[in-house]
Design a protein around this motif. Structure first.
Motif, mmCIF file in Angstrom:
data_model
loop_
_atom_site.group_PDB
_atom_site.id
_atom_site.type_symbol
_atom_site.label_atom_id
_atom_site.label_comp_id
_atom_site.label_asym_id
_atom_site.label_seq_id
_atom_site.Cartn_x
_atom_site.Cartn_y
_atom_site.Cartn_z
ATOM 1 N N GLY A 127 0.672 -1.168 0.006
ATOM 2 C CA GLY A 127 0.190 0.183 -0.018
ATOM 3 C C GLY A 127 0.855 1.443 0.120
ATOM 4 N N LEU A 128 1.810 1.242 0.792
ATOM 5 C CA LEU A 128 2.928 2.483 0.791
ATOM 6 C C LEU A 128 3.518 2.674 -0.418
ATOM 7 C CD1 LEU A 128 4.655 1.903 4.403
ATOM 8 C CD2 LEU A 128 2.954 3.652 3.713
ATOM 9 N N LEU A 129 3.976 1.733 -1.240
ATOM 10 C CA LEU A 129 4.704 1.690 -2.495
ATOM 11 C C LEU A 129 3.740 2.321 -3.386
ATOM 12 C CD1 LEU A 129 7.280 1.638 -3.757
ATOM 13 C CD2 LEU A 129 6.878 -0.880 -4.161
ATOM 14 N N PHE A 130 2.546 1.746 -3.446
ATOM 15 C CA PHE A 130 1.614 1.901 -4.492
ATOM 16 C C PHE A 130 1.076 3.428 -4.154
ATOM 17 C CE2 PHE A 130 -2.883 3.105 -4.610
ATOM 18 C CZ PHE A 130 -3.350 3.506 -6.114
ATOM 19 N N ASN A 131 0.958 4.112 -3.032
ATOM 20 C CA ASN A 131 0.525 5.468 -2.787
ATOM 21 C C ASN A 131 1.741 6.542 -3.213
ATOM 22 O OD1 ASN A 131 -1.171 7.620 -1.456
ATOM 23 N ND2 ASN A 131 0.564 7.370 -0.006
ATOM 24 N N ALA A 132 2.854 5.885 -2.841
ATOM 25 C CA ALA A 132 4.086 6.861 -3.454
ATOM 26 C C ALA A 132 4.140 6.909 -4.815
ATOM 27 C CB ALA A 132 5.361 6.197 -2.788
ATOM 28 N N VAL A 133 3.876 5.921 -5.496
ATOM 29 C CA VAL A 133 3.670 5.907 -7.047
ATOM 30 C C VAL A 133 2.738 6.953 -7.403
ATOM 31 C CG1 VAL A 133 3.279 4.749 -9.156
ATOM 32 C CG2 VAL A 133 4.920 3.699 -7.516
ATOM 33 N N TYR A 134 1.601 6.574 -7.008
ATOM 34 C CA TYR A 134 0.310 7.540 -7.333
ATOM 35 C C TYR A 134 0.407 8.967 -6.912
ATOM 36 C CZ TYR A 134 -4.624 8.358 -7.933
ATOM 37 O OH TYR A 134 -5.775 9.000 -8.319
ATOM 38 N N GLY A 135 0.537 9.130 -5.761
ATOM 39 C CA GLY A 135 0.411 10.580 -5.288
ATOM 40 C C GLY A 135 1.019 10.926 -4.005
ATOM 41 N N LEU A 169 0.361 19.596 -16.542
ATOM 42 C CA LEU A 169 -0.946 20.006 -16.995
ATOM 43 C C LEU A 169 -1.328 21.285 -16.397
ATOM 44 C CD1 LEU A 169 -3.092 16.626 -17.655
ATOM 45 C CD2 LEU A 169 -1.711 17.867 -19.484
ATOM 46 N N SER A 170 -0.565 21.675 -15.203
ATOM 47 C CA SER A 170 -0.885 22.881 -14.396
ATOM 48 C C SER A 170 -2.403 22.770 -14.225
ATOM 49 C CB SER A 170 -0.441 23.972 -15.239
ATOM 50 O OG SER A 170 0.557 24.006 -15.375
ATOM 51 N N LEU A 171 -3.234 21.718 -13.668
ATOM 52 C CA LEU A 171 -4.374 21.749 -13.562
ATOM 53 C C LEU A 171 -4.757 21.921 -11.999
ATOM 54 C CD1 LEU A 171 -5.857 18.691 -15.753
ATOM 55 C CD2 LEU A 171 -6.335 21.110 -15.853
ATOM 56 N N CYS A 172 -3.735 21.754 -11.104
ATOM 57 C CA CYS A 172 -3.939 22.003 -9.576
ATOM 58 C C CYS A 172 -2.756 22.638 -8.942
ATOM 59 C CB CYS A 172 -3.870 20.646 -8.960
ATOM 60 S SG CYS A 172 -5.264 19.365 -9.713
ATOM 61 N N TYR A 173 -2.969 23.445 -8.040
ATOM 62 C CA TYR A 173 -1.917 23.995 -7.317
ATOM 63 C C TYR A 173 -1.245 22.987 -6.578
ATOM 64 C CZ TYR A 173 -4.662 28.427 -8.103
ATOM 65 O OH TYR A 173 -5.227 29.274 -8.703
ATOM 66 N N PHE A 174 -1.822 21.908 -6.003
ATOM 67 C CA PHE A 174 -1.238 20.748 -5.469
ATOM 68 C C PHE A 174 -2.187 19.664 -5.699
ATOM 69 C CE2 PHE A 174 -3.792 22.849 -2.321
ATOM 70 C CZ PHE A 174 -4.485 21.835 -1.657
ATOM 71 N N ALA A 175 -1.594 18.496 -5.686
ATOM 72 C CA ALA A 175 -2.299 17.164 -5.689
ATOM 73 C C ALA A 175 -1.420 15.941 -5.202
ATOM 74 C CB ALA A 175 -2.516 16.919 -7.429
ATOM 75 N N SER A 176 -2.235 15.548 -4.077
ATOM 76 C CA SER A 176 -1.247 14.277 -3.320
ATOM 77 C C SER A 176 -2.351 13.317 -2.999
ATOM 78 C CB SER A 176 -0.667 14.937 -2.316
ATOM 79 O OG SER A 176 0.198 16.021 -2.423
ATOM 80 N N SER A 177 -2.024 12.361 -2.551
ATOM 81 C CA SER A 177 -2.804 11.272 -2.179
ATOM 82 C C SER A 177 -2.187 10.719 -0.595
ATOM 83 C CB SER A 177 -2.856 10.218 -2.970
ATOM 84 O OG SER A 177 -1.598 9.426 -3.237
ATOM 85 N N SER A 178 -3.001 10.117 0.157
ATOM 86 C CA SER A 178 -2.721 9.663 1.378
ATOM 87 C C SER A 178 -3.547 8.381 1.738
ATOM 88 C CB SER A 178 -2.799 10.726 2.669
ATOM 89 O OG SER A 178 -4.115 11.087 2.658
ATOM 90 N N LEU A 179 -2.788 7.595 2.538
ATOM 91 C CA LEU A 179 -3.377 6.279 2.806
ATOM 92 C C LEU A 179 -3.737 5.961 4.061
ATOM 93 C CD1 LEU A 179 -4.079 3.418 1.229
ATOM 94 C CD2 LEU A 179 -1.860 2.612 2.029
ATOM 95 N N ALA A 180 -5.069 5.713 4.490
ATOM 96 C CA ALA A 180 -5.579 5.374 5.915
ATOM 97 C C ALA A 180 -5.289 3.900 5.958
ATOM 98 C CB ALA A 180 -6.608 5.756 6.258
ATOM 99 N N GLN A 181 -4.365 3.527 6.581
ATOM 100 C CA GLN A 181 -4.142 1.944 6.515
ATOM 101 C C GLN A 181 -5.035 1.226 7.163
ATOM 102 O OE1 GLN A 181 0.061 1.326 8.151
ATOM 103 N NE2 GLN A 181 0.577 2.893 6.864
#
Length: 427
Positions: free
Chosen positions: A280-288, A303-315
Motif C-alpha cells: 500500500g505504501l509503495l502504490f501510494n508513493a507511485v500514485y500521489g 498539465l497545471s490543473l492543480c496548485y497541489f495534488a497528493s494522496s494519502s493512505l489510511a491503512q
C-alpha cells in the motif's frame, strides 16, 4: 535497528520500550484506546486537557511547570489521536535523558512518577475535577472545534470523511461535535475519566538510554494505582471494502478564492499485515504520495490543473484520499486526470524509474523514523492499535521486495466512492 522490548504490566496494559543513546531527551507516553463514538468523542477530547491543568501535589500550571523544571526543562502535553476508528487519549512526556544529566543523577523515575500523577491524581477533591478547569478547557475545546473551518484543506478532508463514512465511526471528528462539547458537565467528565481508567487498553511507551528492567520498574511504580480490572480488547476498525453504489458527490460553497477537490476511494480492505502495508505504501508513493508521483508530475506540473495534488493512505480503515487545490473552472478536468493516473497504475503503466523512485522515498521515510522520537512513538502506537510488532527496518526490508505486479494488484483494488468539492460563493 533500534531494539524494542515489551512487557505486559497487567491484562490489557502493555509497555513498549526502545533503548537508544541517540537522543538527549527521553520520551515517555501513555495512551488509552477508546472506540470512537459520537457519545464520548468530545468528553475524551476534553479529558487530557483538564488533567494537564494540575495534580494534587502540583495543583496549578505554575506548580506543574516548576516540577517540570526539575526534570531539566521537561515537558508534558496532552495528546489526542485518531487511528482508524480508535480515539487515542493520553500524554507525551519528555525529560533530559539520564545519560546527559549532570553528575549522572537518574531522573527517569521522577519523570514517570510525574506522568503517573498527571493521569491518576488530578487536581481537586477526590471524585471531582476543579470546576474552573472544566469550564475553561470546555470553552477552549469549543473554540478549537469551531476554528477547524479556518484551515480549508483540513476542513475539506474532514467533510469528505464525514459524508463518505456516514454511519461509520471513521466519519466522526476526534474532537467531537460542538453540541456535545457544550453540554459537558464536571460530573459527566469525571465519570468518563473513571470508565477510561478502568476499561480501556493502555499502551505505555519509553524511548531513551535506560535499560528495560529499570523502565518497567519505573512505570509499574508510577501507575501502581491504575485499576486492576479486566479491560476491553483493542477497539477494531470497521473496513468497508467496496463502495456501496454509484459515486457520491458532495459540495460546499464558501468565500474562498481557491477550490478544493477531494476524492475518497475504497481500497478493497485494510492494510494490517507487513506485506499489505508495504504494498500500500509503495502504490501510494507511485500514485500521489511523493513529489515524483504521477499526480504531482502529471496533473500538477505537466498539465497545471492543480496548485497541489497528493494522496494519502489510511491503512487501518482501508481508505485512499486524493486532495488538491484547484481553480473553480478546472474541477471536472482535474478529476478526470486524477482518475486517469489511477487507471495508468491499474494498467501497469509504471516505469522502472517511477517504481524505484517511489521505493527509495518510502524506505527513506521509514528509516528516518528512527531519527525522530515523536515519529518513532507514533509508529509504535500504530503497531499497538493494529496488534502488530514489526520494526520500521523490517517494514523497509519488505518494501524492498515489493514487485511491480504487486503494486498493480493493489491499484486494481481501488474504487472511487465519493467526491467532495469546496467552491466559491456565486455572486
Amino acid at each position: 535497528m533500534l531494539p524494542m522490548k515489551e512487557a505486559v504490566l497487567a491484562p490489557g496494559v502493555l509497555l513498549r520500550a526502545v533503548q537508544t543513546k541517540k537522543f538527549k531527551n527521553s520520551l515517555l507516553s501513555v495512551s488509552f484506546l477508546e472506540p470512537l463514538t459520537q457519545e464520548h468523542g468530545a468528553l475524551n477530547a476534553l479529558l487530557p486537557k483538564v488533567l494537564r491543568r494540575g495534580t494534587r501535589r502540583c495543583p496549578d500550571l505554575t506548580a506543574l511547570s516548576a516540577a517540570l523544571d526539575d526534570l531539566y526543562g521537561g515537558g508534558m502535553e496532552p495528546v489526542l489521536r485518531k487511528k482508524g476508528e480508535v480515539q487515542c487519549v493520553g500524554f507525551w512526556a519528555t525529560a533530559l535523558d539520564d545519560a546527559f544529566v549532570p553528575g549522572g543523577t537518574p531522573i527517569l523515575e521522577e519523570a514517570a512518577a510525574l506522568l503517573g500523577q498527571l493521569v491518576l491524581e488530578p487536581a481537586g477533591e477526590a471524585g471531582a475535577f476543579l470546576p474552573a478547569y472544566v469550564d475553561s478547557e470546555r470553552e477552549n475545546l469549543i473554540r478549537k472545534i469551531r476554528s477547524q473551518v479556518n484551515d480549508k484543506l483540513q476542513y475539506s478532508l474532514s467533510r469528505l470523511r464525514t459524508e463518505m463514512c456516514r454511519g461509520e465511526a471513521y466519519g466522526l471528528d476526534k474532537l467531537g461535535r460542538e453540541e456535545e462539547a457544550a453540554a459537558i458537565t464536571g460530573e459527566a467528565l469525571y465519570a468518563r475519566y473513571q470508565a477510561l481508567l478502568e476499561t480501556d487498553p493502555v499502551c505505555f511507551y519509553y524511548c531513551g538510554s535506560a535499560d528495560f528492567d529499570r523502565v518497567e520498574a519505573a512505570f509499574r511504580k508510577a501507575f501502581a494505582s491504575l485499576p486492576q480490572k479486566a479491560r476491553r480488547p483493542i477497539p477494531q476498525t470497521q473496513v468497508v471494502e467496496e463502495p456501496a453504489g454509484p459515486v457520491r458527490r458532495f459540495q460546499d460553497a464558501m468565500d474562498v478564492t481557491q477550490g478544493k477537490l477531494i476524492l475518497g476511494f475504497r481500497t478493497g480492505g485494510g492494510f494490517r499485515s507487513k506485506e499489505e502495508i508495504a504494498r500500500g505504501l509503495l502504490f501510494n508513493a507511485v500514485y500521489g504520495g511523493t513529489t515524483n508521483s504521477k499526480l504531482f508530475l502529471h496533473v500538477r506540473e505537466k498539465l497545471s490543473l492543480c496548485y497541489f495534488a497528493s494522496s494519502s493512505l489510511a491503512q487501518n480503515k482501508g481508505l485512499l484520499q486524493v486532495y488538491s487545490g484547484v481553480e473553480f473552472a478546472n474541477f471536472h478536468r482535474a478529476e478526470e486526470e486524477i482518475l486517469a493516473q489511477l487507471t495508468a497504475c491499474q494498467q501497469g503503466q509504471i516505469t522502472a524509474d517511477e517504481l524505484e523512485s517511489a521505493r527509495r522515498s518510502v524506505i527513506s521515510s521509514l528509516r528516518t523514523t528512527l531519527d525522530a522520537q515523536g515519529r518513532l512513538e507514533e509508529y509504535w502506537l500504530n503497531r499497538f492499535v493494529s496488534g502488530t510488532r514489526f520494526q520500521p527496518e523490517e517494514l523497509a526490508q519488505t518494501v524492498e521486495k515489493v514487485t511491480l505486479d504487486q503494486v498493480v494488484q493493489t491499484a486494481c483494488r481501488v474504487r472511487l466512492d465519493s467526491v467532495y468539492t469546496l467552491r466559491g460563493k456565486e455572486g
